[in-house]
Design an enzyme around this catalytic site. Sequence first.
Site, PDB file in Angstrom:
ATOM      1  N   ASP A 150      18.299   6.373  -5.125  1.00 11.35           N
ATOM      2  CA  ASP A 150      18.752   4.977  -5.182  1.00 11.35           C
ATOM      3  C   ASP A 150      20.216   4.906  -4.743  1.00 11.35           C
ATOM      4  O   ASP A 150      21.107   5.334  -5.473  1.00 11.35           O
ATOM      5  CB  ASP A 150      18.614   4.439  -6.611  1.00 11.35           C
ATOM      6  N   PRO A 196       7.787   7.215  -5.511  1.00 12.51           N
ATOM      7  CA  PRO A 196       7.839   8.080  -6.701  1.00 12.51           C
ATOM      8  C   PRO A 196       8.361   7.298  -7.908  1.00 12.51           C
ATOM      9  O   PRO A 196       9.349   6.559  -7.792  1.00 12.51           O
ATOM     10  CB  PRO A 196       8.814   9.190  -6.293  1.00 12.51           C
ATOM     11  N   ALA A 197       7.689   7.461  -9.055  1.00 12.30           N
ATOM     12  CA  ALA A 197       7.957   6.616 -10.216  1.00 12.30           C
ATOM     13  C   ALA A 197       9.234   6.982 -10.969  1.00 12.30           C
ATOM     14  O   ALA A 197       9.500   6.439 -12.040  1.00 12.30           O
ATOM     15  CB  ALA A 197       6.766   6.646 -11.166  1.00 12.30           C
ATOM     16  N   GLY A 255       0.816  -1.210   0.000  1.00 12.42           N
ATOM     17  CA  GLY A 255       0.000   0.000   0.000  1.00 12.42           C
ATOM     18  C   GLY A 255       0.852   1.263   0.000  1.00 12.42           C
ATOM     19  O   GLY A 255       0.349   2.361  -0.239  1.00 12.42           O
ATOM     20  N   LYS A 289      21.388  -0.947  -0.514  1.00 16.78           N
ATOM     21  CA  LYS A 289      21.577  -2.348  -0.922  1.00 16.78           C
ATOM     22  C   LYS A 289      22.724  -2.970  -0.144  1.00 16.78           C
ATOM     23  O   LYS A 289      23.723  -2.299   0.139  1.00 16.78           O
ATOM     24  CB  LYS A 289      21.908  -2.421  -2.422  1.00 16.78           C
ATOM     25  N   GLY A 299      13.466   8.005  -9.806  1.00 19.20           N
ATOM     26  CA  GLY A 299      14.403   8.292  -8.715  1.00 19.20           C
ATOM     27  C   GLY A 299      15.728   8.754  -9.283  1.00 19.20           C
ATOM     28  O   GLY A 299      15.980   8.645 -10.485  1.00 19.20           O
ATOM     29  N   LEU A 300      16.575   9.284  -8.410  1.00 16.21           N
ATOM     30  CA  LEU A 300      17.919   9.683  -8.836  1.00 16.21           C
ATOM     31  C   LEU A 300      18.899   8.563  -8.498  1.00 16.21           C
ATOM     32  O   LEU A 300      18.997   8.158  -7.331  1.00 16.21           O
ATOM     33  CB  LEU A 300      18.343  10.975  -8.109  1.00 16.21           C
ATOM     34  N   HIS A 346      21.892  -6.734  -3.398  1.00 21.21           N
ATOM     35  CA  HIS A 346      22.385  -6.079  -4.613  1.00 21.21           C
ATOM     36  C   HIS A 346      22.574  -7.073  -5.773  1.00 21.21           C
ATOM     37  O   HIS A 346      22.209  -6.805  -6.909  1.00 21.21           O
ATOM     38  CB  HIS A 346      23.705  -5.374  -4.286  1.00 21.21           C
ATOM     39  N   TYR A 376      28.570   1.969  -3.528  1.00 18.46           N
ATOM     40  CA  TYR A 376      28.839   3.184  -4.301  1.00 18.46           C
ATOM     41  C   TYR A 376      29.850   4.091  -3.583  1.00 18.46           C
ATOM     42  O   TYR A 376      30.358   5.042  -4.157  1.00 18.46           O
ATOM     43  CB  TYR A 376      27.536   3.957  -4.622  1.00 18.46           C
TER      44      TYR A 376
HETATM   45  N1  LIG Z   1      21.136  -2.680  -8.913  1.00 19.95           N
HETATM   46  C1  LIG Z   1      22.210  -2.648  -9.664  1.00 19.95           C
HETATM   47  O1  LIG Z   1      22.964  -3.629  -9.764  1.00 19.95           O
HETATM   48  C2  LIG Z   1      22.551  -1.394 -10.416  1.00 19.95           C
HETATM   49  C3  LIG Z   1      23.459  -1.468 -11.509  1.00 19.95           C
HETATM   50  C4  LIG Z   1      23.746  -0.295 -12.200  1.00 19.95           C
HETATM   51  C5  LIG Z   1      23.139   0.912 -11.831  1.00 19.95           C
HETATM   52  N2  LIG Z   1      22.281   0.966 -10.765  1.00 19.95           N
HETATM   53  C6  LIG Z   1      21.617   2.230 -10.351  1.00 19.95           C
HETATM   54  O2  LIG Z   1      21.048   2.822 -11.516  1.00 19.95           O
HETATM   55  C7  LIG Z   1      21.492   4.178 -11.648  1.00 19.95           C
HETATM   56  C8  LIG Z   1      21.492   4.597 -13.093  1.00 19.95           C
HETATM   57  O3  LIG Z   1      22.338   3.794 -13.895  1.00 19.95           O
HETATM   58  P1  LIG Z   1      23.605   4.394 -14.670  1.00 19.95           P
HETATM   59  O4  LIG Z   1      24.111   5.537 -13.894  1.00 19.95           O
HETATM   60  O5  LIG Z   1      24.559   3.312 -14.976  1.00 19.95           O
HETATM   61  O6  LIG Z   1      23.013   4.814 -16.094  1.00 19.95           O
HETATM   62  P2  LIG Z   1      21.987   5.889 -16.696  1.00 19.95           P
HETATM   63  O7  LIG Z   1      21.182   6.518 -15.653  1.00 19.95           O
HETATM   64  O8  LIG Z   1      21.339   5.183 -17.828  1.00 19.95           O
HETATM   65  O9  LIG Z   1      22.979   6.958 -17.349  1.00 19.95           O
HETATM   66  C9  LIG Z   1      23.635   7.944 -16.599  1.00 19.95           C
HETATM   67  C10 LIG Z   1      24.450   8.813 -17.564  1.00 19.95           C
HETATM   68  O10 LIG Z   1      23.567   9.540 -18.418  1.00 19.95           O
HETATM   69  C11 LIG Z   1      23.868  10.933 -18.403  1.00 19.95           C
HETATM   70  N3  LIG Z   1      22.570  11.642 -18.405  1.00 19.95           N
HETATM   71  C12 LIG Z   1      21.641  11.652 -17.408  1.00 19.95           C
HETATM   72  N4  LIG Z   1      20.572  12.383 -17.750  1.00 19.95           N
HETATM   73  C13 LIG Z   1      20.820  12.863 -18.994  1.00 19.95           C
HETATM   74  C14 LIG Z   1      20.081  13.695 -19.865  1.00 19.95           C
HETATM   75  N5  LIG Z   1      18.859  14.166 -19.539  1.00 19.95           N
HETATM   76  N6  LIG Z   1      20.647  14.008 -21.064  1.00 19.95           N
HETATM   77  C15 LIG Z   1      21.865  13.519 -21.405  1.00 19.95           C
HETATM   78  N7  LIG Z   1      22.608  12.723 -20.609  1.00 19.95           N
HETATM   79  C16 LIG Z   1      22.097  12.393 -19.413  1.00 19.95           C
HETATM   80  C17 LIG Z   1      24.636  11.159 -17.123  1.00 19.95           C
HETATM   81  O11 LIG Z   1      25.585  12.182 -17.287  1.00 19.95           O
HETATM   82  P3  LIG Z   1      25.471  13.596 -16.465  1.00 19.95           P
HETATM   83  O12 LIG Z   1      25.822  13.295 -15.043  1.00 19.95           O
HETATM   84  O13 LIG Z   1      26.472  14.426 -17.156  1.00 19.95           O
HETATM   85  O14 LIG Z   1      24.069  14.079 -16.643  1.00 19.95           O
HETATM   86  C18 LIG Z   1      25.343   9.822 -16.905  1.00 19.95           C
HETATM   87  O15 LIG Z   1      26.570   9.781 -17.604  1.00 19.95           O
HETATM   88  C19 LIG Z   1      22.860   4.149 -10.957  1.00 19.95           C
HETATM   89  O16 LIG Z   1      23.321   5.439 -10.626  1.00 19.95           O
HETATM   90  C20 LIG Z   1      22.564   3.269  -9.758  1.00 19.95           C
HETATM   91  O17 LIG Z   1      21.895   4.025  -8.753  1.00 19.95           O
HETATM   92  C21 LIG Z   1      21.962  -0.184 -10.079  1.00 19.95           C
END
Ligand SMILES: NC(=O)c1ccc[n+]([C@@H]2O[C@H](COP(=O)([O-])OP(=O)(O)OC[C@H]3O[C@@H](n4cnc5c(N)ncnc54)[C@H](OP(=O)(O)O)[C@@H]3O)[C@@H](O)[C@H]2O)c1
Length: 342
Positions: A60, A27-28, A23, A93, A30-31, A126, A65
């Site tokens: 997140d 927010p749909a 329930g 995580k 996240g950062l 994780h 990290y």
């Molecule tokens: N559970 C897991 O195992 C797992 C694995 C990987 C990731 N994650 C989580 O998922 C999050 C996101 O994944 P990710 O960071 O790998 O990839 P992502 O969010 O797909 O890509 C992030 C990249 O995109 C750029 N970006 C963001 N918004 C933009 C926009 N509006 N226009 C142009 N470029 C943009 C960012 O650069 P700038 O900073 O320059 O904007 C950054 O280099 C992670 O930070 C982490 O919290 C979890």
Amino acid sequence: MSVTGDIRPIDPSSVPQRRLYTGATMPAVGLGTFGSDAVGAAEVAAAVKGAAAIGYRHFDCASVYGNESAVGESLEAIVRGGVARKDLWVTSKVWNDKHEPEDVIASCRKSLADLRLDYLDLYLVHWPFPNYHPPGCDVSSRSPNAKPYIHADYMKTWRAMEELVDRKLVRHIGTSNMTVPKLKLVLRHARVKPAANEMELHPHFQQPELFRFVVENGIQPIGYCPLGSPGRPERDRTPEDTSPLDDPVIRAIAERHGVHPAAVCIKWAVQRGQTPIPFSVNPRNYAANLRAAAEDPLSDDEMEAIGRIDRNCRLIKGQVFLWKDGQSWEALWDAEGEITPP
Ligand SMILES: NC(=O)c1ccc[n+]([C@@H]2O[C@H](COP(=O)([O-])OP(=O)(O)OC[C@H]3O[C@@H](n4cnc5c(N)ncnc54)[C@H](OP(=O)(O)O)[C@@H]3O)[C@@H](O)[C@H]2O)c1
């Protein structure tokens, strides 16, 4: 994203919410806070503060990290600044070397202390593999003690996760980097059901089968790398990888809406039903990503067109978790529909 880079705040109440099986609402969008080894803790923490100021309420995090303490200073400032704790959604995580039950509890307490919180909204396992590897190591690195998925061991970890709920240290628990066969077993044996599964999801990696499975089982999919992770470390790149931001279908829709292709990826994710967690330390980009979730939705035709560009292109392959010589990364993901035998 507005092409001119609009950083006006967005009313958090205009951001869609996900209702979980308990329930509670999440927010749909996240950062993300993983700096991909390139962006330091201070910069990520500044983005958390800036993002909250323009309307983000979901963050997140993860102990691995390496920035939870800095992020915690920002969270504390956000709450002191007047955002009620209950209006924030904070995920963390447990890392792979902390799967022993006592380590799970200690690791959660450490994240809570670092994040300056009394409770987490969501705590995830994780990865389903208890294999330590040093942060930042190369994909060819292998732990001599690497183990496959052993369900009985995972459930010991899960029991400790359930205890965290009992102790009210976390409101929900969940999984990450799972597969359908592994989740089927967890669902069979869990006392406290996973509320969310964090998984790679972007237009070039839509994981339709796993997506359908989690939704049908009342588990909220959280989509990581929603933009195709353009900033991911070199070690996570292979020549076969493709980029949704460069896809002609995404680019054409972006042009039609007058936004960056990243905004189209976010709109698609939110409208499909997952919770994307885009990372950014650039105020124009993170503002654009939040705005994309709240305004100017895609049409049904646009959603269907994006549904057709899936390339089954997994970017985060997880090679460091392989437990046998000569194995290919596909073994981690139970591609045959059954848990890969030890
Ligand atoms: N559970 C897991 O195992 C797992 C694995 C990987 C990731 N994650 C989580 O998922 C999050 C996101 O994944 P990710 O960071 O790998 O990839 P992502 O969010 O797909 O890509 C992030 C990249 O995109 C750029 N970006 C963001 N918004 C933009 C926009 N509006 N226009 C142009 N470029 C943009 C960012 O650069 P700038 O900073 O320059 O904007 C950054 O280099 C992670 O930070 C982490 O919290 C979890």
